[in-house]
Design a protein around this motif. Sequence first.
Motif, PDB file in Angstrom:
ATOM      1  N   LEU A  37       0.834  -1.199   0.000  1.00 15.76           N
ATOM      2  CA  LEU A  37       0.000   0.000   0.000  1.00 15.76           C
ATOM      3  C   LEU A  37       0.864   1.241   0.000  1.00 15.76           C
ATOM      4  CD1 LEU A  37      -3.006   0.969   0.558  1.00 15.76           C
ATOM      5  CD2 LEU A  37      -2.220   1.312   2.876  1.00 15.76           C
ATOM      6  N   GLY A  38       0.459   2.242  -0.760  1.00 13.89           N
ATOM      7  CA  GLY A  38       1.188   3.514  -0.720  1.00 13.89           C
ATOM      8  C   GLY A  38       0.544   4.506  -1.655  1.00 13.89           C
ATOM      9  N   GLU A  39       0.601   5.785  -1.254  1.00 20.04           N
ATOM     10  CA  GLU A  39      -0.022   6.805  -2.105  1.00 20.04           C
ATOM     11  C   GLU A  39       0.792   6.981  -3.393  1.00 20.04           C
ATOM     12  OE1 GLU A  39       0.032   9.733   0.932  1.00 20.04           O
ATOM     13  OE2 GLU A  39       2.115  10.265   0.572  1.00 20.04           O
ATOM     14  N   ASN A  40       0.302   7.801  -4.314  1.00 18.19           N
ATOM     15  CA  ASN A  40       1.009   8.049  -5.582  1.00 18.19           C
ATOM     16  C   ASN A  40       2.432   8.485  -5.283  1.00 18.19           C
ATOM     17  OD1 ASN A  40      -1.981   9.507  -6.865  1.00 18.19           O
ATOM     18  ND2 ASN A  40      -1.173   7.516  -7.366  1.00 18.19           N
ATOM     19  N   GLY A  41       3.377   7.845  -5.964  1.00 15.01           N
ATOM     20  CA  GLY A  41       4.776   8.245  -5.801  1.00 15.01           C
ATOM     21  C   GLY A  41       5.465   7.625  -4.595  1.00 15.01           C
ATOM     22  N   ALA A  42       4.781   6.726  -3.874  1.00 17.94           N
ATOM     23  CA  ALA A  42       5.385   6.136  -2.662  1.00 17.94           C
ATOM     24  C   ALA A  42       6.569   5.227  -2.992  1.00 17.94           C
ATOM     25  CB  ALA A  42       4.333   5.354  -1.882  1.00 17.94           C
ATOM     26  N   GLY A  43       6.567   4.662  -4.203  1.00 18.60           N
ATOM     27  CA  GLY A  43       7.696   3.794  -4.586  1.00 18.60           C
ATOM     28  C   GLY A  43       7.287   2.364  -4.925  1.00 18.60           C
ATOM     29  N   LEU A 206       4.088   1.491   2.274  1.00 16.32           N
ATOM     30  CA  LEU A 206       5.207   2.306   1.792  1.00 16.32           C
ATOM     31  C   LEU A 206       4.789   3.762   1.862  1.00 16.32           C
ATOM     32  CD1 LEU A 206       6.715   1.070  -1.616  1.00 16.32           C
ATOM     33  CD2 LEU A 206       7.941   1.406   0.524  1.00 16.32           C
ATOM     34  N   HIS A 207       5.679   4.586   2.393  1.00 17.27           N
ATOM     35  CA  HIS A 207       5.387   6.015   2.431  1.00 17.27           C
ATOM     36  C   HIS A 207       6.676   6.756   2.131  1.00 17.27           C
ATOM     37  CE1 HIS A 207       3.471   9.710   3.482  1.00 17.27           C
ATOM     38  NE2 HIS A 207       4.309   9.950   4.470  1.00 17.27           N
ATOM     39  N   ARG A 208       6.625   7.541   1.061  1.00 16.45           N
ATOM     40  CA  ARG A 208       7.805   8.295   0.625  1.00 16.45           C
ATOM     41  C   ARG A 208       9.055   7.418   0.556  1.00 16.45           C
ATOM     42  NH1 ARG A 208       6.906  14.135   3.545  1.00 16.45           N
ATOM     43  NH2 ARG A 208       4.766  14.307   2.869  1.00 16.45           N
ATOM     44  N   GLY A 209       8.879   6.246   0.004  1.00 18.50           N
ATOM     45  CA  GLY A 209      10.017   5.365  -0.233  1.00 18.50           C
ATOM     46  C   GLY A 209      10.433   4.528   0.960  1.00 18.50           C
ATOM     47  N   ARG A 210       9.756   4.719   2.099  1.00 18.85           N
ATOM     48  CA  ARG A 210      10.118   3.917   3.282  1.00 18.85           C
ATOM     49  C   ARG A 210       8.985   2.960   3.623  1.00 18.85           C
ATOM     50  NH1 ARG A 210      13.228   5.846   7.355  1.00 18.85           N
ATOM     51  NH2 ARG A 210      11.459   5.553   8.726  1.00 18.85           N
ATOM     52  N   LEU A 211       9.347   1.734   4.038  1.00 15.77           N
ATOM     53  CA  LEU A 211       8.314   0.793   4.479  1.00 15.77           C
ATOM     54  C   LEU A 211       8.026   1.122   5.936  1.00 15.77           C
ATOM     55  CD1 LEU A 211       6.877  -1.820   3.223  1.00 15.77           C
ATOM     56  CD2 LEU A 211       8.151  -2.985   5.001  1.00 15.77           C
ATOM     57  N   ILE A 212       6.885   1.770   6.184  1.00 15.17           N
ATOM     58  CA  ILE A 212       6.657   2.248   7.559  1.00 15.17           C
ATOM     59  C   ILE A 212       5.931   1.212   8.412  1.00 15.17           C
ATOM     60  CG2 ILE A 212       6.778   4.692   6.963  1.00 15.17           C
ATOM     61  CD1 ILE A 212       3.732   4.815   7.083  1.00 15.17           C
ATOM     62  N   LYS A 213       5.348   0.193   7.787  1.00 15.12           N
ATOM     63  CA  LYS A 213       4.663  -0.817   8.598  1.00 15.12           C
ATOM     64  C   LYS A 213       4.466  -2.086   7.791  1.00 15.12           C
ATOM     65  CE  LYS A 213       2.040  -1.285  12.455  1.00 15.12           C
ATOM     66  NZ  LYS A 213       2.518  -0.969  13.803  1.00 15.12           N
ATOM     67  N   GLN A 214       4.637  -3.231   8.464  1.00 19.34           N
ATOM     68  CA  GLN A 214       4.203  -4.518   7.895  1.00 19.34           C
ATOM     69  C   GLN A 214       3.239  -5.120   8.903  1.00 19.34           C
ATOM     70  OE1 GLN A 214       6.487  -7.516   5.262  1.00 19.34           O
ATOM     71  NE2 GLN A 214       7.960  -6.862   6.769  1.00 19.34           N
ATOM     72  N   VAL A 215       2.043  -5.463   8.481  1.00 21.01           N
ATOM     73  CA  VAL A 215       1.073  -6.044   9.416  1.00 21.01           C
ATOM     74  C   VAL A 215       0.324  -7.205   8.775  1.00 21.01           C
ATOM     75  CG1 VAL A 215       0.423  -4.156  10.973  1.00 21.01           C
ATOM     76  CG2 VAL A 215      -0.592  -4.228   8.722  1.00 21.01           C
ATOM     77  N   THR A 216      -0.108  -8.125   9.618  1.00 21.48           N
ATOM     78  CA  THR A 216      -0.993  -9.179   9.125  1.00 21.48           C
ATOM     79  C   THR A 216      -2.421  -8.642   9.203  1.00 21.48           C
ATOM     80  OG1 THR A 216      -1.375 -10.078  11.303  1.00 21.48           O
ATOM     81  CG2 THR A 216       0.487 -10.983  10.089  1.00 21.48           C
ATOM     82  N   LYS A 217      -3.321  -9.350   8.535  1.00 18.15           N
ATOM     83  CA  LYS A 217      -4.712  -8.891   8.554  1.00 18.15           C
ATOM     84  C   LYS A 217      -5.256  -8.877   9.984  1.00 18.15           C
ATOM     85  CE  LYS A 217      -8.814  -9.183   5.849  1.00 18.15           C
ATOM     86  NZ  LYS A 217      -9.287  -9.620   4.560  1.00 18.15           N
ATOM     87  N   SER A 218      -4.901  -9.893  10.773  1.00 12.84           N
ATOM     88  CA  SER A 218      -5.457  -9.897  12.140  1.00 12.84           C
ATOM     89  C   SER A 218      -4.871  -8.775  12.988  1.00 12.84           C
ATOM     90  CB  SER A 218      -5.319 -11.259  12.813  1.00 12.84           C
ATOM     91  OG  SER A 218      -4.116 -11.850  12.469  1.00 12.84           O
ATOM     92  N   GLU A 219      -3.577  -8.450  12.754  1.00 14.13           N
ATOM     93  CA  GLU A 219      -3.004  -7.303  13.483  1.00 14.13           C
ATOM     94  C   GLU A 219      -3.702  -6.009  13.054  1.00 14.13           C
ATOM     95  OE1 GLU A 219       1.578  -8.960  14.072  1.00 14.13           O
ATOM     96  OE2 GLU A 219       1.036  -7.836  12.291  1.00 14.13           O
ATOM     97  N   LEU A 220      -4.000  -5.939  11.770  1.00 13.74           N
ATOM     98  CA  LEU A 220      -4.678  -4.746  11.261  1.00 13.74           C
ATOM     99  C   LEU A 220      -6.066  -4.635  11.902  1.00 13.74           C
ATOM    100  CD1 LEU A 220      -4.493  -2.427   9.204  1.00 13.74           C
ATOM    101  CD2 LEU A 220      -5.479  -3.941   7.508  1.00 13.74           C
ATOM    102  N   ASP A 221      -6.765  -5.763  11.981  1.00 15.87           N
ATOM    103  CA  ASP A 221      -8.089  -5.749  12.584  1.00 15.87           C
ATOM    104  C   ASP A 221      -8.017  -5.303  14.045  1.00 15.87           C
ATOM    105  OD1 ASP A 221      -9.399  -6.491  10.327  1.00 15.87           O
ATOM    106  OD2 ASP A 221      -9.392  -8.639  10.789  1.00 15.87           O
ATOM    107  N   ALA A 222      -6.993  -5.807  14.738  1.00 16.61           N
ATOM    108  CA  ALA A 222      -6.856  -5.447  16.153  1.00 16.61           C
ATOM    109  C   ALA A 222      -6.540  -3.965  16.300  1.00 16.61           C
ATOM    110  CB  ALA A 222      -5.759  -6.285  16.802  1.00 16.61           C
ATOM    111  N   ALA A 223      -5.696  -3.452  15.392  1.00 18.71           N
ATOM    112  CA  ALA A 223      -5.292  -2.048  15.513  1.00 18.71           C
ATOM    113  C   ALA A 223      -6.374  -1.101  15.020  1.00 18.71           C
ATOM    114  CB  ALA A 223      -4.022  -1.822  14.699  1.00 18.71           C
TER     115      ALA A 223
END
Length: 307
Positions: A37-43, A206-223
Amino acid sequence: MSEDVLTITNVSKRFGNFQALDDVSLTVKSGDIYGLLGENGAGKTTLMRLITGLSFLKQGKIVLLGEQSGHYQQALRRTGAIIENPTAFPELTVNQNLKLCAIQHGISEPNLLADVLDFVGLTAKQSTKASHLSLGQRQRLGLALATLPRPDFLILDEPINGLDPNGIIEFRKLIKQLNEERHTTILISSHILSELYQVSNRFGILHRGRLIKQVTKSELDAANQSGLEITVDQVAVAGQVLDHEVAGDFEILDEHHLIIRHSSLSAAKINQLLVQGGVSVNQIVQREGSLEEYYTSLVAREDQHHV
Ligand SMILES: Nc1ncnc2c1ncn2[C@@H]1O[C@H](COP(=O)(O)OP(=O)(O)OP(=O)(O)O)[C@@H](O)[C@H]1O
């Protein structure tokens, strides 16, 4: 089944003075549908081009299906990719494009062509020139071409871009089917988290060329629950105060942020308790718990770190 299909370690990429990727590390495991995932230009495209050897890797290491980039032998043959635009020949018909692809990959079973056409829903369009297909149909043809050689790993760069709502639903179905029935591991990019959420089991942001987070779906659901997000100077001390004072759940997000998911105390009371405990509170925000809100808050925190 948890063999790593793709391992990216400390990959950076510059275009002149511009840092398009900055020390990115991520792992795609066998069986994953990994959402990048990342906005336009994230890399995202830059990373996919490096993985597939379309762009030259100078910094970092990429191992694809057990082979190191620059030394791929079988890895690219076992990988299908649609990067930027599906690569059909515009003047050839759907069928001719598939036949050409079959020849290039040494595929001789005629049934496979009919199967793949049926699979992507293009049987009725097999005699149509690729240039006369709609955008959604071209995406399907791209998927047909990428999957005809039955790849173990499929890389899809923004495949949902430009599809209508029905097209999106059908495309998702195809991706899930490829993963579940043909056991294809998939790396798929998008700039919309809610779209990736529907198909992916793991996510890299990905944000501005950096991987700022890796999460599993269940971690995402919890967060991804609503709560009070608090920005403080000393998160550990804040944690101790909350542990002591608040009957409820909270989670430390990073060195300056924590989120209280359930509490009977008001924001004002929590603020007061933290300040009395010697913590400097910079901000308290009510988060609503949508996927987009999760993403926005993650990116906002990252931007605060790098002002
Ligand atoms: N060949 C190039 N020369 C210079 N800059 C480039 C080159 N290729 C990409 N970039 C820059 O690198 C950044 C990342 O681009 P990239 O295409 O990887 O983004 P993306 O995440 O795929 O974005 P989008 O969602 O818009 O496709 C952008 O700022 C882009 O302008």
